[in-house]
Motif scaffolding. Sequence first.
Motif, PDB file in Angstrom:
ATOM      1  N   VAL B 159       0.879  -1.165   0.000  1.00 14.39           N
ATOM      2  CA  VAL B 159       0.000   0.000   0.000  1.00 14.39           C
ATOM      3  C   VAL B 159       0.917   1.215   0.000  1.00 14.39           C
ATOM      4  CG1 VAL B 159      -1.818   1.234   1.218  1.00 14.39           C
ATOM      5  CG2 VAL B 159      -1.761  -1.243   1.294  1.00 14.39           C
ATOM      6  N   VAL B 160       0.857   2.015  -1.052  1.00 14.27           N
ATOM      7  CA  VAL B 160       1.799   3.128  -1.173  1.00 14.27           C
ATOM      8  C   VAL B 160       1.075   4.461  -1.013  1.00 14.27           C
ATOM      9  CG1 VAL B 160       3.491   1.947  -2.595  1.00 14.27           C
ATOM     10  CG2 VAL B 160       1.555   3.046  -3.684  1.00 14.27           C
ATOM     11  N   LYS B 161       1.816   5.413  -0.469  1.00 13.55           N
ATOM     12  CA  LYS B 161       1.247   6.740  -0.290  1.00 13.55           C
ATOM     13  C   LYS B 161       1.547   7.570  -1.532  1.00 13.55           C
ATOM     14  CE  LYS B 161       1.760  10.724   2.670  1.00 13.55           C
ATOM     15  NZ  LYS B 161       2.378  11.238   3.892  1.00 13.55           N
ATOM     16  N   LEU B 162       0.527   8.142  -2.141  1.00 19.37           N
ATOM     17  CA  LEU B 162       0.725   8.928  -3.355  1.00 19.37           C
ATOM     18  C   LEU B 162       0.857  10.410  -3.029  1.00 19.37           C
ATOM     19  CD1 LEU B 162      -1.760   7.539  -6.014  1.00 19.37           C
ATOM     20  CD2 LEU B 162       0.677   7.123  -5.816  1.00 19.37           C
ATOM     21  N   TRP B 163       0.125  10.816  -2.009  1.00 16.64           N
ATOM     22  CA  TRP B 163       0.043  12.227  -1.654  1.00 16.64           C
ATOM     23  C   TRP B 163      -0.432  12.271  -0.216  1.00 16.64           C
ATOM     24  CZ3 TRP B 163       1.391  15.711  -5.447  1.00 16.64           C
ATOM     25  CH2 TRP B 163       1.259  17.073  -5.126  1.00 16.64           C
ATOM     26  N   GLU B 164      -0.306  13.394   0.401  1.00 17.70           N
ATOM     27  CA  GLU B 164      -0.869  13.514   1.744  1.00 17.70           C
ATOM     28  C   GLU B 164      -2.364  13.205   1.671  1.00 17.70           C
ATOM     29  OE1 GLU B 164       1.217  14.341   4.390  1.00 17.70           O
ATOM     30  OE2 GLU B 164      -0.545  13.574   5.450  1.00 17.70           O
ATOM     31  N   GLY B 165      -2.781  12.145   2.335  1.00 18.04           N
ATOM     32  CA  GLY B 165      -4.208  11.819   2.338  1.00 18.04           C
ATOM     33  C   GLY B 165      -4.663  10.974   1.171  1.00 18.04           C
ATOM     34  N   VAL B 166      -3.731  10.529   0.324  1.00  9.47           N
ATOM     35  CA  VAL B 166      -4.106   9.660  -0.799  1.00  9.47           C
ATOM     36  C   VAL B 166      -3.174   8.446  -0.809  1.00  9.47           C
ATOM     37  CG1 VAL B 166      -4.494   9.478  -3.279  1.00  9.47           C
ATOM     38  CG2 VAL B 166      -4.770  11.684  -2.144  1.00  9.47           C
ATOM     39  N   VAL B 167      -3.753   7.245  -0.669  1.00 13.76           N
ATOM     40  CA  VAL B 167      -2.930   6.038  -0.758  1.00 13.76           C
ATOM     41  C   VAL B 167      -3.367   5.239  -1.983  1.00 13.76           C
ATOM     42  CG1 VAL B 167      -2.472   5.828   1.715  1.00 13.76           C
ATOM     43  CG2 VAL B 167      -4.461   4.706   0.742  1.00 13.76           C
ATOM     44  N   ALA B 168      -2.442   4.400  -2.476  1.00 13.20           N
ATOM     45  CA  ALA B 168      -2.770   3.585  -3.642  1.00 13.20           C
ATOM     46  C   ALA B 168      -2.390   2.140  -3.383  1.00 13.20           C
ATOM     47  CB  ALA B 168      -2.030   4.092  -4.871  1.00 13.20           C
ATOM     48  N   VAL B 169      -3.170   1.237  -3.932  1.00 12.06           N
ATOM     49  CA  VAL B 169      -2.893  -0.189  -3.845  1.00 12.06           C
ATOM     50  C   VAL B 169      -2.756  -0.713  -5.271  1.00 12.06           C
ATOM     51  CG1 VAL B 169      -3.607  -2.339  -2.767  1.00 12.06           C
ATOM     52  CG2 VAL B 169      -4.545  -0.186  -1.948  1.00 12.06           C
ATOM     53  N   PRO B 170      -1.530  -0.865  -5.780  1.00 12.31           N
ATOM     54  CA  PRO B 170      -1.387  -1.422  -7.121  1.00 12.31           C
ATOM     55  C   PRO B 170      -1.513  -2.940  -7.067  1.00 12.31           C
ATOM     56  CG  PRO B 170       0.717  -0.561  -6.303  1.00 12.31           C
ATOM     57  CD  PRO B 170      -0.241  -0.539  -5.163  1.00 12.31           C
ATOM     58  N   LEU B 171      -2.471  -3.489  -7.763  1.00 11.17           N
ATOM     59  CA  LEU B 171      -2.651  -4.937  -7.758  1.00 11.17           C
ATOM     60  C   LEU B 171      -2.077  -5.516  -9.048  1.00 11.17           C
ATOM     61  CD1 LEU B 171      -6.270  -5.276  -6.374  1.00 11.17           C
ATOM     62  CD2 LEU B 171      -4.123  -5.565  -5.179  1.00 11.17           C
ATOM     63  N   TYR B 198      -8.566   9.226   0.856  1.00  5.74           N
ATOM     64  CA  TYR B 198      -8.753   8.693  -0.493  1.00  5.74           C
ATOM     65  C   TYR B 198      -7.856   7.490  -0.706  1.00  5.74           C
ATOM     66  CZ  TYR B 198     -11.404  12.839  -1.289  1.00  5.74           C
ATOM     67  OH  TYR B 198     -12.350  13.814  -1.172  1.00  5.74           O
ATOM     68  N   ALA B 199      -8.421   6.477  -1.316  1.00  8.27           N
ATOM     69  CA  ALA B 199      -7.645   5.291  -1.646  1.00  8.27           C
ATOM     70  C   ALA B 199      -7.883   4.977  -3.115  1.00  8.27           C
ATOM     71  CB  ALA B 199      -8.075   4.114  -0.782  1.00  8.27           C
ATOM     72  N   VAL B 200      -6.800   4.657  -3.815  1.00 10.07           N
ATOM     73  CA  VAL B 200      -6.918   4.286  -5.219  1.00 10.07           C
ATOM     74  C   VAL B 200      -6.538   2.816  -5.344  1.00 10.07           C
ATOM     75  CG1 VAL B 200      -6.149   4.727  -7.567  1.00 10.07           C
ATOM     76  CG2 VAL B 200      -6.246   6.609  -5.926  1.00 10.07           C
ATOM     77  N   ILE B 201      -7.446   2.007  -5.856  1.00 12.23           N
ATOM     78  CA  ILE B 201      -7.121   0.603  -6.123  1.00 12.23           C
ATOM     79  C   ILE B 201      -6.838   0.500  -7.609  1.00 12.23           C
ATOM     80  CG2 ILE B 201      -7.910  -1.776  -5.987  1.00 12.23           C
ATOM     81  CD1 ILE B 201      -9.829  -0.956  -3.797  1.00 12.23           C
ATOM     82  N   ASP B 202      -5.569   0.247  -7.927  1.00  6.60           N
ATOM     83  CA  ASP B 202      -5.191   0.213  -9.342  1.00  6.60           C
ATOM     84  C   ASP B 202      -5.099  -1.231  -9.812  1.00  6.60           C
ATOM     85  OD1 ASP B 202      -4.126   1.749 -11.723  1.00  6.60           O
ATOM     86  OD2 ASP B 202      -2.545   0.284 -11.400  1.00  6.60           O
ATOM     87  N   ILE B 203      -5.928  -1.598 -10.771  1.00  3.63           N
ATOM     88  CA  ILE B 203      -5.939  -3.000 -11.206  1.00  3.63           C
ATOM     89  C   ILE B 203      -5.397  -3.137 -12.632  1.00  3.63           C
ATOM     90  CG2 ILE B 203      -7.807  -3.696  -9.658  1.00  3.63           C
ATOM     91  CD1 ILE B 203      -9.728  -3.578 -11.996  1.00  3.63           C
ATOM     92  N   THR B 204      -4.480  -2.211 -12.990  1.00  4.13           N
ATOM     93  CA  THR B 204      -3.874  -2.286 -14.326  1.00  4.13           C
ATOM     94  C   THR B 204      -3.228  -3.653 -14.562  1.00  4.13           C
ATOM     95  OG1 THR B 204      -3.353   0.040 -14.073  1.00  4.13           O
ATOM     96  CG2 THR B 204      -2.326  -1.106 -15.910  1.00  4.13           C
ATOM     97  N   GLY B 205      -2.558  -4.181 -13.518  1.00  8.48           N
ATOM     98  CA  GLY B 205      -1.813  -5.426 -13.697  1.00  8.48           C
ATOM     99  C   GLY B 205      -2.639  -6.675 -13.476  1.00  8.48           C
ATOM    100  N   VAL B 206      -3.935  -6.517 -13.331  1.00  5.37           N
ATOM    101  CA  VAL B 206      -4.780  -7.684 -13.072  1.00  5.37           C
ATOM    102  C   VAL B 206      -5.276  -8.267 -14.396  1.00  5.37           C
ATOM    103  CG1 VAL B 206      -6.913  -8.485 -11.992  1.00  5.37           C
ATOM    104  CG2 VAL B 206      -5.483  -6.819 -10.838  1.00  5.37           C
ATOM    105  N   SER B 207      -5.062  -9.569 -14.554  1.00  5.03           N
ATOM    106  CA  SER B 207      -5.378 -10.156 -15.855  1.00  5.03           C
ATOM    107  C   SER B 207      -6.853 -10.515 -15.991  1.00  5.03           C
ATOM    108  CB  SER B 207      -4.514 -11.384 -16.080  1.00  5.03           C
ATOM    109  OG  SER B 207      -4.508 -12.183 -14.922  1.00  5.03           O
ATOM    110  N   ILE B 233     -11.370   3.174  -8.151  1.00  6.02           N
ATOM    111  CA  ILE B 233     -10.755   2.033  -8.820  1.00  6.02           C
ATOM    112  C   ILE B 233     -10.238   2.511 -10.169  1.00  6.02           C
ATOM    113  CG2 ILE B 233     -11.156  -0.250  -9.804  1.00  6.02           C
ATOM    114  CD1 ILE B 233     -13.180  -0.743  -7.629  1.00  6.02           C
ATOM    115  N   SER B 234      -8.967   2.236 -10.411  1.00  2.13           N
ATOM    116  CA  SER B 234      -8.405   2.740 -11.668  1.00  2.13           C
ATOM    117  C   SER B 234      -7.761   1.602 -12.447  1.00  2.13           C
ATOM    118  CB  SER B 234      -7.360   3.817 -11.383  1.00  2.13           C
ATOM    119  OG  SER B 234      -6.183   3.237 -10.877  1.00  2.13           O
ATOM    120  N   GLY B 235      -7.487   1.882 -13.706  1.00  3.75           N
ATOM    121  CA  GLY B 235      -6.767   0.922 -14.548  1.00  3.75           C
ATOM    122  C   GLY B 235      -7.585  -0.283 -14.947  1.00  3.75           C
TER     123      GLY B 235
END
Lengths: 129, 283
Positions: B159-171, B198-207, B233-235
Amino acid sequence: MTTRVPILKVGHILLVSIQVDLDDQAVMALQEDLSERIVATGARGVIIDITAVEFVDSFIGRMLSTIAGISRMLDAETVVVGMQPAVAITLVELGLTLDGIRTALDLEKGMRLLSAAGTDPASGKRAEA
Amino acid sequence: MTHPPTFADPEIAGLLRENKQRLLDDWSREVALCLRGSLEPEEIREDLAELLQAMIAAMDEGADETTTGELRALLEELSRRRARQDFRPSETATSVFAIKDVVRALLGPAPAYETLERFFGFSRFVDELALITYDSYVNAREQVIIDQAEQLLELSTPVVKLWEGVVAVPLVGTLDSARTQVVMEKMLQTLVETGSEYAVIDITGVSAVDTQVAQHLIKTVAAARLMGAECVISGIRPQIAHTIVTLGIEFSDIVTKASLADALAYALRRSGVEIVRLPEETQ
């Protein structure tokens, strides 16, 4: 003697911090106390802090909805703050998404939410009203 | 196989006891041969001596569940140790089988029919013992695989922090229910710890996404909302979007963005941060 949850008044916001496990009677007492206090103080917002709550069941979930309903009837907005991840997961699994209740990560953000919504904690006047 | 093998034949037990030294010598030599010298002869002998003692006890008069249980425990321990030393399960089993030849040699060139019958019984007993080593080898291996899968699960969900108050979970990779569950818990925990709204769940790498995974994603978003945070949810790749729509999954009240950048921009805008390009002369 049932446990009574203290209701604190901060500006025009009523703050309810739930610290102990509530039984049915305590919940009923809280709902009664709260509605009386909203009317007596003319509060514009209610913040329910459940940071210390680690376990929930459908009953507590319904309690939150009921309190929100009562508050809305009395023209006060409810914000639930400090919900733990496990609690949130349980509520979702139970199918209780608490529609109509606003939520915030902590008390500070909850206060900000209420003031942004036009319930100014200092004056109690609604911005748009 | 849960019950310990039972085989009581005091006569063979007696035979083994009488010829213990010779048996051990022959058995160790056979085993050393089949392990191709990758273990010290003394070590092999020590193992086998213990094993032989336990076998005699399990076959002897007065053998009960304790003695057979001990034999079983000994075999499991031996198998686990060999597995750690990178021996194949067949090698461990062959070590046990080797005692058949040795005992057969003890019986002389032309044993009586009755003795042979006994030997067959003993042989079946040895087969069961070898199977125990095989079973426990498989169990030990399975445990290793389970442990690794768990470690992988934790490794693969940062779980990575993108900005103050915004975290991202690249899957990345395949999402199954167990993994989505871990992601969900970890992300919600991070939201509390960092106070991020804010949380961003990025599923770009999900097949691939199936109904169950989509359900988990929806639940995660709902749980985050209950806690006072918003999930984006992005990607979502074209095929996945297609799948989700075809499966008839309702994603309507969830904010979805094409790319992680869009999601970040959305989260920033919502939290009142505006990004502007500086006029050219100030650069």
